[in-house]
Design an enzyme around this catalytic site. Structure first.
Site, PDB file in Angstrom:
ATOM      1  N   ASP A 176       0.805  -1.216   0.000  1.00 13.41           N
ATOM      2  CA  ASP A 176       0.000   0.000   0.000  1.00 13.41           C
ATOM      3  C   ASP A 176       0.842   1.271   0.000  1.00 13.41           C
ATOM      4  OD1 ASP A 176      -2.703   1.517   0.834  1.00 13.41           O
ATOM      5  OD2 ASP A 176      -1.080   2.180   2.140  1.00 13.41           O
ATOM      6  N   THR A 204      -5.056   3.003  -0.275  1.00 11.77           N
ATOM      7  CA  THR A 204      -4.820   2.448  -1.608  1.00 11.77           C
ATOM      8  C   THR A 204      -5.236   0.985  -1.648  1.00 11.77           C
ATOM      9  OG1 THR A 204      -3.007   4.005  -1.990  1.00 11.77           O
ATOM     10  CG2 THR A 204      -3.072   2.042  -3.381  1.00 11.77           C
ATOM     11  N   ASP A 205      -4.879   0.231  -0.620  1.00 15.21           N
ATOM     12  CA  ASP A 205      -5.335  -1.159  -0.517  1.00 15.21           C
ATOM     13  C   ASP A 205      -6.859  -1.235  -0.462  1.00 15.21           C
ATOM     14  OD1 ASP A 205      -3.173  -2.848  -0.689  1.00 15.21           O
ATOM     15  OD2 ASP A 205      -2.774  -2.909   1.447  1.00 15.21           O
ATOM     16  N   LEU A 206      -7.457  -0.403   0.377  1.00 13.72           N
ATOM     17  CA  LEU A 206      -8.902  -0.467   0.571  1.00 13.72           C
ATOM     18  C   LEU A 206      -9.654  -0.053  -0.689  1.00 13.72           C
ATOM     19  CD1 LEU A 206      -9.009   0.981   4.187  1.00 13.72           C
ATOM     20  CD2 LEU A 206      -9.388  -1.397   3.519  1.00 13.72           C
ATOM     21  N   GLY A 209      -9.493  -2.916  -3.002  1.00 12.75           N
ATOM     22  CA  GLY A 209     -10.442  -3.941  -2.587  1.00 12.75           C
ATOM     23  C   GLY A 209     -11.858  -3.621  -3.025  1.00 12.75           C
TER      24      GLY A 209
END
EC number: 2.8.3.-
Length: 438
Positions: A176, A204-206, A209
């Site tokens: 991330d 960024t990860d979320l 997702g």
């Protein structure tokens, strides 16, 4: 074996989309009379080979909607985040617990040919295959999209990577913070004259997702229309660049380079955090009427008709002078006093809460954002609940995040119809592992 797996997949595809079974509905074997009481993804199976955050966040959201999520993990190790702590609850990290509810864990060594066979057999009876390996890694094991498509042409295969399937940096591992830096998010985050700052949560990860979650839902609709699966390329870099929104447009259209603004906004004044006598309050005035209201609440009516502040364009131009005046006034009173004065004003405002205050916030509790569940080894745990509510089904009940390999035997027996002898041989050989709960 491939022919057998393909026949199993074809049979499953026929059952899913024909609605056969006399009064039974799409995706499920329940009677039509129960259709208003079920979640939309009941009957959909997700084979989840992801770990850390972006992938598990996507599959957790699918699980919240009723999908059966089979989480594939490494025997003896499992998802990396199981060890990301403190804090821990028993042997489980709270990081892992936060994004893995409504899943079943099967511990399989996919470096073993027998483990690869198990994954292919599971893919044949699942609707969605999600993974977040570096491009080419699973293909080298015989588990790439082409391999799975051969035995399960109905499959929605979603690959989540750092930078995409091809290109000059596609083979880099993606975390991330690194993707946040490369994508420009870190460049625009932090104090105006200070260093770049990593956002407090892995946005960024979320975001990736959520993009993957939406793409998988779109893939399921596409499969409903065509009867065919497809490949989804989802990555951290593309997700974050797409989320740069107006900041990107400022550069692409207006050739204006971005900068850091702290809590302030580059195009709206005032819209930022202000220090009070005992804390902080965030106030935003997006139009002239709201600005006039702010001035009245702060007992600064002389600012309303001041020629330097009559429009947002002028307020942006004279930002430093105006913010200095407002800041001095905000520091004269307690946060609670300002919250009381702004209530009902029509101006967007709110305190900067720590976690204790967030989860004591009446609206957070009213929205059901604390989800409680009973963990098999540590008892009752609480995690952030789903953000969305639906009128025809409830999101309040959830299964706790699984222990590593908690459902291995169950999945081999109930999903793949392995007998006890075959399972025992796999356990003895270390191909799979089963967690024993007591």
């Amino acid at each position: 074996m491939l022919a057998t797996l393909a026949r199993v997949a074809a049979l499953r595809r026929t059952c899913l989309f024909s609605g056969r079974g006399g009064g039974r509905g799409l995706w499920t074997g329940r009677p039509q009379s129960d259709m208003n009481n079920i979640k939309p993804l009941e009957g959909v199976k997700i084979l989840d080979l992801t770990r850390v955050l972006a992938g598990p966040f996507a599959t957790m959201n699918l699980g919240d909607l009723g999908a059966e999520v089979i989480k594939v993990e490494r025997p003896g190790a499992g998802d990396d985040t199981r060890t990301w702590g403190p804090p821990f609850v028993g042997t489980e990290s709270t990081y892992y617990l936060s994004v893995n509810r409504n899943k079943k864990s099967i511990a399989v060594n996919i470096k073993d040919p027998k483990g690869v066979k198990i994954i292919k057999e599971l893919a044949a009876v699942c609707d969605v295959f999600v993974e977040n390996y570096v491009p080419g890694k699973l293909s080298a094991m015989g588990l790439g999209y082409e391999d799975i498509d051969e035995i399960a042409p109905h499959i929605i295969y979603c690959s989540i990577t750092g930078y995409g399937q091809t290109g000059p940096i596609s083979q880099r591992a993606g975390y991330d913070a690194v993707a946040s830096a490369v994508s420009g998010l870190m460049h625009i985050t932090g104090p105006e004259n200070g260093d770049p700052v990593r956002p407090g949560v892995a946005m960024t990860d979320l975001a990736t997702g959520l993009y993957a979650y939406g793409a998988i839902m779109a893939g399921l609709i596409q499969k409903y229309k065509t009867g065919k699966g497809l490949f989804i390329d989802c990555n951290l870099l593309s997700s974050q660049v797409a989320c740069l929104s107006h900041i990107a447009a400022n550069y692409l259209i207006g050739q204006k380079e971005a900068k850091r603004w702290g809590t302030a906004h580059g195009s709206i004044v005032p819209y930022q955090a202000f220090k009070t006598k005992d804390g902080y309050i965030v106030v935003g005035a997006g139009n002239n009427q709201q600005f006039a209201t702010v001035c009245k609440i702060l007992d600064l009516p002389e600012l309303i008709d001041n020629s330097k502040y009559k429009t947002n364009h002028l307020r942006v131009h004279n930002r430093k002078e105006l913010i200095k005046i407002l800041s001095e006034r905000f520091e004269e009173e307690l946060t609670s006093k300002w919250l009381y004065l702004f209530e009902g004003s029509g101006v967007p405002y709110g305190p900067i809460n720590n976690m204790k205050n967030v989860f004591a916030e009446p609206q957070v509790l009213h929205n059901g954002l604390v989800m409680e569940m009973e963990h098999p080894t540590v008892g009752k745990i609480s995690v952030p609940g789903p953000a969305v509510r639906y009128s025809k089904f409830k999101m309040s009940e959830a299964r706790p995040p699984p222990l590593l390999g908690q459902h291995t035997t169950h999945i081999l027996k109930e999903v793949l119809r392995y007998d006890d002898r075959a399972i025992g041989e796999l356990l003895s050989a270390g191909v799979v592992d089963q967690h024993e709960t007591h």
